[in-house]
Design an enzyme around this catalytic site. Structure first.
Site, PDB file in Angstrom:
ATOM      1  N   ASN A   1    -108.972 -39.285 -43.162  1.00  0.00           N
ATOM      2  CA  ASN A   1    -108.449 -40.305 -44.070  1.00  0.00           C
ATOM      3  C   ASN A   1    -108.919 -41.686 -43.594  1.00  0.00           C
ATOM      4  OD1 ASN A   1    -106.882 -42.206 -45.391  1.00  0.00           O
ATOM      5  ND2 ASN A   1    -104.977 -41.059 -45.211  1.00  0.00           N
TER       6      ASN A   1
ATOM      7  N   CYS B   1    -104.343 -47.466 -48.860  1.00  0.00           N
ATOM      8  CA  CYS B   1    -105.368 -46.501 -49.278  1.00  0.00           C
ATOM      9  C   CYS B   1    -105.728 -46.614 -50.756  1.00  0.00           C
ATOM     10  CB  CYS B   1    -104.920 -45.089 -48.950  1.00  0.00           C
ATOM     11  SG  CYS B   1    -104.434 -44.892 -47.234  1.00  0.00           S
TER      12      CYS B   1
ATOM     13  N   HIS C   1    -108.531 -40.135 -53.207  1.00  0.00           N
ATOM     14  CA  HIS C   1    -108.321 -40.575 -51.832  1.00  0.00           C
ATOM     15  C   HIS C   1    -108.337 -39.349 -50.930  1.00  0.00           C
ATOM     16  CE1 HIS C   1    -106.931 -42.356 -48.269  1.00  0.00           C
ATOM     17  NE2 HIS C   1    -105.678 -41.989 -48.369  1.00  0.00           N
TER      18      HIS C   1
END
Ligand SMILES: CC(C)(COP(=O)(O)OP(=O)(O)OC[C@H]1O[C@@H](n2cnc3c(N)ncnc32)[C@H](O)[C@@H]1OP(=O)(O)O)[C@@H](O)C(=O)NCCC(=O)NCCS
Length: 330
Positions: A285, A115, A255
């Protein structure tokens, strides 16, 4: 040696059409819209169509980024594609995207920093241009996480979604562009977040399929603890090395993993949570795509203007973390 000023000169994003709501997930696993929303802030996410792979999402985002930059694919001389969910184990997804875009003058490779991938890839691309080795780098963060998430595991399947974001990096006028960055890794946390099987350590066997270890496994609370430390560390370190104060930052693009992680990070950094752009409620996500997806949406809404100082900041499997401070150049 005079280093060039490098900035993002075009940004594009793409999400697949299929919307999967929390209510849809209630029908698949023992969960509830109330639990997911209150623990994460996520309401829905996008899943790729059966015939869409990671490169397909990347191509759509890249076309938009090139258009925004006023460039053609042939103007690009390097492609760095960040993903943890490549089309294939061997042959980089970047090369597939290179061919599909017609970016025949570009070298191309994949980068896996999970990520944190978008920030890692932007940092690599910036270095290539600053050092005069390349002129225009296409940086992509793209994921089809729906293929590696276990749809029988409520601990993970509610968190993730699919999407892509792409940015064109090039020289910008003096005083603008990337100010500073900070990257970090903590490889000692080996089992916190990974897909255990399907690589060379544990190839796919009938036993692997039986125990479902070809899907993502995560120790959620451990990731949470890491994230609330890593995001502030990366952001504050990048701000310090760029001599940028919290007052200078007009917006942060974190993020998009969990609303509670972002709230905790905002307190520790000392930047009000209102300045943290969030769209995780709509997309969940999306790993390496999430920061670019958020930034792309904010740009489309006119929320980021030339001269604004923004921070991109992420954390992920590895474990990895990273942040970049940018004075927006267009
Ligand atoms: C995953 C996460 C949302 C869980 O939130 P939490 O408040 O820590 O919840 P816990 O893990 O303590 O679980 C609490 C309970 O909810 C249950 N639960 C887990 N997922 C659930 C779901 N989707 N629906 C309903 N209940 C769920 C757990 O089984 C546990 O039940 P138990 O107490 O009976 O054992 C949180 O830990 C998190 O966001 N971690 C970081 C994850 C992340 O960002 N990953 C990506 C990194 S890039």
């Amino acid at each position: 040696m005079n280093f060039k000023n490098v900035g993002i000169v075009g940004l594009g994003s793409y999400v697949p059409e299929r919307i999967v709501t929390n209510f849809d997930l209630e029908k698949m696993v023992d969960t509830s819209d109330e639990w997911i929303k209150s623990r994460t802030g996520i309401e829905e996410r996008r899943f790729a169509a059966e015939d869409q792979a990671t490169s397909d999402l990347a191509v759509e985002a890249s076309k938009k980024a090139l258009e925004k930059a006023g460039l053609t694919a042939e103007d690009i001389d390097f492609i760095i594609l960040a993903t943890g969910t490549p089309d294939y184990l061997i042959q980089s997804t970047a090369c597939i995207v290179q061919e599909k875009l017609g970016a025949k003058n570009a070298a191309a490779f994949d980068l896996n920093a999970a990520c944190s991938g978008f920030v890692y890839a932007l940092t690599m691309g910036t270095a290539l241009i600053k050092s005069n080795m390349y002129k225009r780098v296409l940086v992509i963060g793209t994921e089809v996480l729906s293929r590696v998430v276990d749809m029988q595991d409520r601990n993970t399947c509610v968190l993730f979604g699919d999407g892509a974001a792409a940015a064109v990096l090039a020289e910008v006028e003096p005083g603008y562009g990337i100010i500073s960055q900070y990257l970090g890794a903590e490889g000692e946390d080996q089992e916190t977040l990974r897909v255990p099987a399907g690589g060379t350590r544990k190839p796919i066997t009938p036993e692997v399929l039986e125990e479902r270890s070809n899907f993502l496994k995560m120790k959620g609370p451990e990731v949470f603890k890491f994230a609330v430390k890593a995001l502030p560390k990366a952001t504050i370190s990048a701000m310090e090395s760029g001599n940028v104060s919290v007052e200078d930052i007009s917006m942060v693009f974190p993020h998009q993993a969990n609303l509670r992680i972002i709230e905790a990070a905002s307190k520790r950094i000392g930047i009000p949570v209102e300045k943290f752009y969030m769209n995780l409620n709509k997309f969940g996500n999306t790993s390496s795509a999430s920061i670019g997806l958020a930034l792309g949406e904010a740009l489309d809404k006119g929320l980021v203007k030339k001269g604004d100082v923004i921070a991109l900041t992420g954390f992920g499997a590895g474990l990895t973390y990273g942040s970049m401070i940018i004075k927006w150049a267009y």
